[in-house]
Design a protein around this motif. Sequence first.
Motif, PDB file in Angstrom:
ATOM      1  N   THR A 288       4.314  19.843  -9.445  1.00 41.03           N
ATOM      2  CA  THR A 288       5.010  18.935  -8.552  1.00 41.03           C
ATOM      3  C   THR A 288       4.165  17.741  -8.333  1.00 41.03           C
ATOM      4  O   THR A 288       3.290  17.955  -7.521  1.00 41.03           O
ATOM      5  CB  THR A 288       5.753  19.641  -7.491  1.00 41.03           C
ATOM      6  OG1 THR A 288       6.541  20.784  -8.020  1.00 41.03           O
ATOM      7  CG2 THR A 288       6.595  18.636  -6.833  1.00 41.03           C
ATOM      8  N   ILE A 289       4.668  16.632  -8.568  1.00 42.38           N
ATOM      9  CA  ILE A 289       4.068  15.239  -8.264  1.00 42.38           C
ATOM     10  C   ILE A 289       5.098  14.604  -7.648  1.00 42.38           C
ATOM     11  O   ILE A 289       6.195  14.065  -8.215  1.00 42.38           O
ATOM     12  CB  ILE A 289       3.072  14.732  -9.280  1.00 42.38           C
ATOM     13  CG1 ILE A 289       2.585  13.436  -8.786  1.00 42.38           C
ATOM     14  CG2 ILE A 289       4.194  14.563 -10.566  1.00 42.38           C
ATOM     15  CD1 ILE A 289       1.531  12.801  -9.957  1.00 42.38           C
ATOM     16  N   PHE A 290       4.850  13.885  -6.589  1.00 42.43           N
ATOM     17  CA  PHE A 290       5.806  13.130  -5.825  1.00 42.43           C
ATOM     18  C   PHE A 290       5.275  11.859  -5.172  1.00 42.43           C
ATOM     19  O   PHE A 290       3.872  11.831  -5.008  1.00 42.43           O
ATOM     20  CB  PHE A 290       6.570  13.831  -4.721  1.00 42.43           C
ATOM     21  CG  PHE A 290       5.703  14.548  -3.570  1.00 42.43           C
ATOM     22  CD1 PHE A 290       5.080  15.882  -3.706  1.00 42.43           C
ATOM     23  CD2 PHE A 290       5.643  13.915  -2.429  1.00 42.43           C
ATOM     24  CE1 PHE A 290       4.331  16.402  -3.011  1.00 42.43           C
ATOM     25  CE2 PHE A 290       4.717  14.418  -1.657  1.00 42.43           C
ATOM     26  CZ  PHE A 290       4.249  15.645  -1.829  1.00 42.43           C
ATOM     27  N   GLY A 291       5.802  10.931  -4.499  1.00 40.75           N
ATOM     28  CA  GLY A 291       5.291   9.669  -4.406  1.00 40.75           C
ATOM     29  C   GLY A 291       5.471   9.334  -2.747  1.00 40.75           C
ATOM     30  O   GLY A 291       6.222   9.923  -1.952  1.00 40.75           O
ATOM     31  N   GLY A 292       4.739   8.380  -2.521  1.00 40.82           N
ATOM     32  CA  GLY A 292       4.768   7.975  -1.037  1.00 40.82           C
ATOM     33  C   GLY A 292       3.786   6.503  -0.911  1.00 40.82           C
ATOM     34  O   GLY A 292       3.413   6.111  -1.732  1.00 40.82           O
ATOM     35  N   ASN A 293       4.171   5.859   0.014  1.00 39.51           N
ATOM     36  CA  ASN A 293       3.681   4.500   0.405  1.00 39.51           C
ATOM     37  C   ASN A 293       2.122   4.412   0.590  1.00 39.51           C
ATOM     38  O   ASN A 293       1.467   3.507   0.433  1.00 39.51           O
ATOM     39  CB  ASN A 293       4.376   3.600   1.588  1.00 39.51           C
ATOM     40  CG  ASN A 293       5.549   2.972   0.909  1.00 39.51           C
ATOM     41  OD1 ASN A 293       5.390   2.004   0.531  1.00 39.51           O
ATOM     42  ND2 ASN A 293       6.718   3.477   1.198  1.00 39.51           N
ATOM     43  N   ASP A 294       1.735   5.493   1.301  1.00 42.09           N
ATOM     44  CA  ASP A 294       0.465   5.538   1.987  1.00 42.09           C
ATOM     45  C   ASP A 294       0.974   4.628   3.251  1.00 42.09           C
ATOM     46  O   ASP A 294       2.124   4.424   3.542  1.00 42.09           O
ATOM     47  CB  ASP A 294      -0.613   5.188   1.365  1.00 42.09           C
ATOM     48  CG  ASP A 294      -2.017   5.929   2.009  1.00 42.09           C
ATOM     49  OD1 ASP A 294      -1.982   6.246   3.073  1.00 42.09           O
ATOM     50  OD2 ASP A 294      -2.929   5.912   1.094  1.00 42.09           O
ATOM     51  N   GLY A 295      -0.199   4.027   4.105  1.00 40.04           N
ATOM     52  CA  GLY A 295       0.178   3.113   5.014  1.00 40.04           C
ATOM     53  C   GLY A 295       1.051   1.873   4.505  1.00 40.04           C
ATOM     54  O   GLY A 295       0.922   1.566   3.509  1.00 40.04           O
ATOM     55  N   TRP A 300      -5.299  -0.959   7.271  1.00 41.65           N
ATOM     56  CA  TRP A 300      -6.012  -0.549   5.932  1.00 41.65           C
ATOM     57  C   TRP A 300      -5.417  -1.444   4.971  1.00 41.65           C
ATOM     58  O   TRP A 300      -6.147  -2.020   3.776  1.00 41.65           O
ATOM     59  CB  TRP A 300      -5.368   0.993   5.368  1.00 41.65           C
ATOM     60  CG  TRP A 300      -6.374   1.675   6.073  1.00 41.65           C
ATOM     61  CD1 TRP A 300      -6.120   2.133   7.527  1.00 41.65           C
ATOM     62  CD2 TRP A 300      -6.983   2.880   5.582  1.00 41.65           C
ATOM     63  NE1 TRP A 300      -6.706   3.131   7.814  1.00 41.65           N
ATOM     64  CE2 TRP A 300      -7.466   3.738   6.675  1.00 41.65           C
ATOM     65  CE3 TRP A 300      -7.653   3.100   4.152  1.00 41.65           C
ATOM     66  CZ2 TRP A 300      -8.147   4.805   6.389  1.00 41.65           C
ATOM     67  CZ3 TRP A 300      -8.346   4.243   4.125  1.00 41.65           C
ATOM     68  CH2 TRP A 300      -8.890   5.014   5.299  1.00 41.65           C
ATOM     69  N   THR A 301      -4.211  -1.918   4.845  1.00 45.10           N
ATOM     70  CA  THR A 301      -3.441  -2.719   3.986  1.00 45.10           C
ATOM     71  C   THR A 301      -2.380  -3.587   4.324  1.00 45.10           C
ATOM     72  O   THR A 301      -1.687  -2.697   5.268  1.00 45.10           O
ATOM     73  CB  THR A 301      -2.950  -1.783   2.766  1.00 45.10           C
ATOM     74  OG1 THR A 301      -2.280  -2.465   1.523  1.00 45.10           O
ATOM     75  CG2 THR A 301      -2.065  -0.409   3.087  1.00 45.10           C
ATOM     76  N   PRO A 302      -1.965  -4.555   3.799  1.00 44.76           N
ATOM     77  CA  PRO A 302      -0.737  -5.291   4.404  1.00 44.76           C
ATOM     78  C   PRO A 302       0.328  -5.073   3.534  1.00 44.76           C
ATOM     79  O   PRO A 302       1.408  -5.444   3.978  1.00 44.76           O
ATOM     80  CB  PRO A 302      -1.087  -6.858   4.171  1.00 44.76           C
ATOM     81  CG  PRO A 302      -2.207  -6.792   2.865  1.00 44.76           C
ATOM     82  CD  PRO A 302      -2.949  -5.274   2.971  1.00 44.76           C
ATOM     83  N   TYR A 303       0.156  -4.075   2.295  1.00 41.38           N
ATOM     84  CA  TYR A 303       1.188  -4.086   1.331  1.00 41.38           C
ATOM     85  C   TYR A 303       1.946  -2.915   1.867  1.00 41.38           C
ATOM     86  O   TYR A 303       1.836  -2.160   2.916  1.00 41.38           O
ATOM     87  CB  TYR A 303       0.708  -3.750   0.048  1.00 41.38           C
ATOM     88  CG  TYR A 303      -0.176  -4.666  -0.534  1.00 41.38           C
ATOM     89  CD1 TYR A 303       0.532  -5.753  -1.327  1.00 41.38           C
ATOM     90  CD2 TYR A 303      -1.632  -4.674  -0.442  1.00 41.38           C
ATOM     91  CE1 TYR A 303      -0.280  -6.828  -1.862  1.00 41.38           C
ATOM     92  CE2 TYR A 303      -2.321  -5.644  -0.878  1.00 41.38           C
ATOM     93  CZ  TYR A 303      -1.664  -6.717  -1.773  1.00 41.38           C
ATOM     94  OH  TYR A 303      -2.587  -7.533  -2.351  1.00 41.38           O
TER      95      TYR A 303
ATOM     96  N   ASP B 324      -6.766 -10.998   3.649  1.00 45.49           N
ATOM     97  CA  ASP B 324      -6.006 -12.316   3.800  1.00 45.49           C
ATOM     98  C   ASP B 324      -6.763 -13.246   2.621  1.00 45.49           C
ATOM     99  O   ASP B 324      -6.025 -13.979   1.885  1.00 45.49           O
ATOM    100  CB  ASP B 324      -5.893 -12.986   5.119  1.00 45.49           C
ATOM    101  CG  ASP B 324      -4.808 -11.956   5.734  1.00 45.49           C
ATOM    102  OD1 ASP B 324      -4.866 -10.830   5.985  1.00 45.49           O
ATOM    103  OD2 ASP B 324      -3.740 -12.636   6.313  1.00 45.49           O
ATOM    104  N   ASP B 325      -8.030 -13.459   2.728  1.00 48.49           N
ATOM    105  CA  ASP B 325      -8.629 -14.218   1.938  1.00 48.49           C
ATOM    106  C   ASP B 325      -8.384 -14.047   0.555  1.00 48.49           C
ATOM    107  O   ASP B 325      -8.614 -14.906  -0.484  1.00 48.49           O
ATOM    108  CB  ASP B 325     -10.349 -14.496   2.273  1.00 48.49           C
ATOM    109  CG  ASP B 325     -10.929 -13.312   2.680  1.00 48.49           C
ATOM    110  OD1 ASP B 325     -10.601 -12.163   2.161  1.00 48.49           O
ATOM    111  OD2 ASP B 325     -12.240 -13.322   3.066  1.00 48.49           O
ATOM    112  N   VAL B 369       3.381 -13.377   0.382  1.00 54.17           N
ATOM    113  CA  VAL B 369       3.025 -12.413  -0.620  1.00 54.17           C
ATOM    114  C   VAL B 369       3.498 -10.954  -0.675  1.00 54.17           C
ATOM    115  O   VAL B 369       3.956 -10.519  -1.534  1.00 54.17           O
ATOM    116  CB  VAL B 369       1.495 -12.406  -1.322  1.00 54.17           C
ATOM    117  CG1 VAL B 369       1.216 -11.614  -2.148  1.00 54.17           C
ATOM    118  CG2 VAL B 369       0.921 -13.944  -1.582  1.00 54.17           C
ATOM    119  N   VAL B 370       3.108 -10.440   0.442  1.00 54.08           N
ATOM    120  CA  VAL B 370       3.222  -8.913   0.553  1.00 54.08           C
ATOM    121  C   VAL B 370       4.812  -8.742   1.027  1.00 54.08           C
ATOM    122  O   VAL B 370       5.430  -7.765   0.610  1.00 54.08           O
ATOM    123  CB  VAL B 370       2.425  -8.128   1.347  1.00 54.08           C
ATOM    124  CG1 VAL B 370       1.158  -8.110   1.114  1.00 54.08           C
ATOM    125  CG2 VAL B 370       2.870  -8.551   3.050  1.00 54.08           C
TER     126      VAL B 370
END
Lengths: 393, 393
Positions: A288-295, A300-303, B324-325, B369-370
């Motif tokens: 079973t493999i499933f998905g998530g955004n993470d943060g 850590w990330t702006p995405y 950001d950069d 962008v994000v």
Amino acid sequence: MTDLLLRNVRPMGGPASDVLVRGGCIAPPGTDATGAAVEDGHGMLLLPGFVEGHTHLDKTVFHEPDWLVNEVGPRIIDKIDTEREWRARTRHDAGAASLAMARAFLAQGTTRIRSHVDVDTSGGTKHVEHVLATREAMRGLQDIQVVAFPQSGILGRQGTESLLDAALAMGADIVGGLDPCAIERDPVRHLNIVFGLAEKHHKPVDVHLHEQGSMGAFSLELILERTRALSMQGQVVVSHAFCLGDVTERERDVLLAQMAELGVAIATTAPASRPVPLVAPCRAAGVTIFGGNDGIRDTWTPYGSPDMLERAMLIGLRNNFRRDDEIALAFDCVSAAGAKGCGFADYGLHPGARADLVLVEARSLAEAVVVRPPRRMVVSGGRIVARDGVLLA
Amino acid sequence: MTDLLLRNVRPMGGPASDVLVRGGCIAPPGTDATGAAVEDGHGMLLLPGFVEGHTHLDKTVFHEPDWLVNEVGPRIIDKIDTEREWRARTRHDAGAASLAMARAFLAQGTTRIRSHVDVDTSGGTKHVEHVLATREAMRGLQDIQVVAFPQSGILGRQGTESLLDAALAMGADIVGGLDPCAIERDPVRHLNIVFGLAEKHHKPVDVHLHEQGSMGAFSLELILERTRALSMQGQVVVSHAFCLGDVTERERDVLLAQMAELGVAIATTAPASRPVPLVAPCRAAGVTIFGGNDGIRDTWTPYGSPDMLERAMLIGLRNNFRRDDEIALAFDCVSAAGAKGCGFADYGLHPGARADLVLVEARSLAEAVVVRPPRRMVVSGGRIVARDGVLLA
């Protein structure tokens, strides 16, 4: 609870039909709908409520007025240290953050979430307490699983094991772990603590495994050995499991065969920039493999986005899924496979399933994934909770 | 043309200022704004109109009422053959398709587009004729470059070379090429035809190079040799250039140094599922790398969007740009670098640049962008052409 009759909807993009919700669940076809509130679906696509299988509700700045400028260094340890210091400095409120994020997820159709929540010697168990409060606030609207997650490691910061123990005692659902070799530097000691806590509290395990190549495969083997020894079949998730994307296919398939046998599932964010476990070989092996955004929008990330259709799109892109039948697999990662991997019960569109439903304007399931249209209606436990992306009072 | 004064806007996310547009261009600071129409920017982010550097306007089914179910095989040749047969069977109208797509791009802020357009012995030059008509229809609103693109190859289908010659004579701007080894099976003959047509018509070259590893590097070397021999510095683009993502870093850097010297640019879609040229090493070597969607909702792929902020996000994700950069570099790929690589003149936010402008609600360039917020206003050549994602009459 009032019954709800959705007229003229297309479950999973199939033929139009009427769907009756009774007592919060999907009723068998042919059930008498007298007295039910009626909603015209106008031929829209009907999907089951989405599943976010790997996120960090406690970390986000999604709801904050100021943009967080990211200047973090390139290594994982840079991100860990930057975040812990930022949290202490800003007194970031994981309660308000997690509640805002959970509500944003619900408005976009996600009714079940697994959230890792940091436990460390700086913040103690307070982030867990805050997200447990969010879990309570959302009860009946959205199921939230809380993983007590040692983001800063267990071995290098004395007292973390006791804090994890306390977090589990106060209601965290799952024991988290983290890179037994690369971060913890002592894989056996780390995993023995993680699985020891799981045994003590009778709770499942979910280990962040960013380690690549043979090192990651080694850590994965140690996880599988402990899963077998403790008879924790179906109780263990490995998050990321990047190593399965860069060992040889033969080595990968040996690992996947053991994971299938032991019911060890994989949570993937399907990042574009690194090797990942691919969906097709995992499914072919019975894993079973499933998905998530993470943060989502954190240090850590702006995405990231509280829209699981967007995550399905990114999973589709990462796996080069172009055919409609392949894109259905990407959607499965944020729906049925997520429910199975995380252990959310009564999931789906079959009679008897809990009526967590999403209506979107799309001609096909594949279109819903690639276009990510507005959520016209979200139903949770049989109640309409959002329209056009906005939560009802 | 009426002058336009945008009050209280933040160019590229910087401090708030007023921007005056006079005669279709950005006026120098301090220019008298008397008589100008005034728009309140409410502190919104001001960006230059976006650049789509690699798409296929002629192929899309974006505007069609029925969903196109994708059942295509895994190889590039499967997609080429499927598409050509589908076009012949359905009589797909590249004129209506390209116009609808171009307008959708404009509504989302894209004012310059390079479109590859198929030329083959099945459709002849008709797709080019249709997209040239779209180019005319959009003149003054959006610049469209047309690449005469031998999607089905030149060598295996007699008459294609003459058709390319005719397409260039009728107004196509650029000579296209395609996988000289993997598809064409005779790299020297293929590239001699492509560069021969470029020399004859005094037009630039843009070659689709999907070939990976040492085969792709070999084809790239042949392209560089011809660029040098014909003194076509700054006149050649290599699209995809996947080989730069999977040769060794040393081999890559040797190729990049030659590309920088010859002004050969790279168009990338930054696909998540395969090796790609990364943005940072290309820029460090002095090579212009810019972004594009490739096809949008066509027989090749259901993905893609006429939103270049989304493409910037995907470029950011593929390159693991979190700071950001770094995200500013992803945006550069769909703006200034795209204009430079494609040769679109008078681009930018400096005084004298053509006033192609986009206003969005965002706190920073990275957020634009994000989050990819709605386009509150699009200005092309000094005129307001769209508001809230909808073209004005």
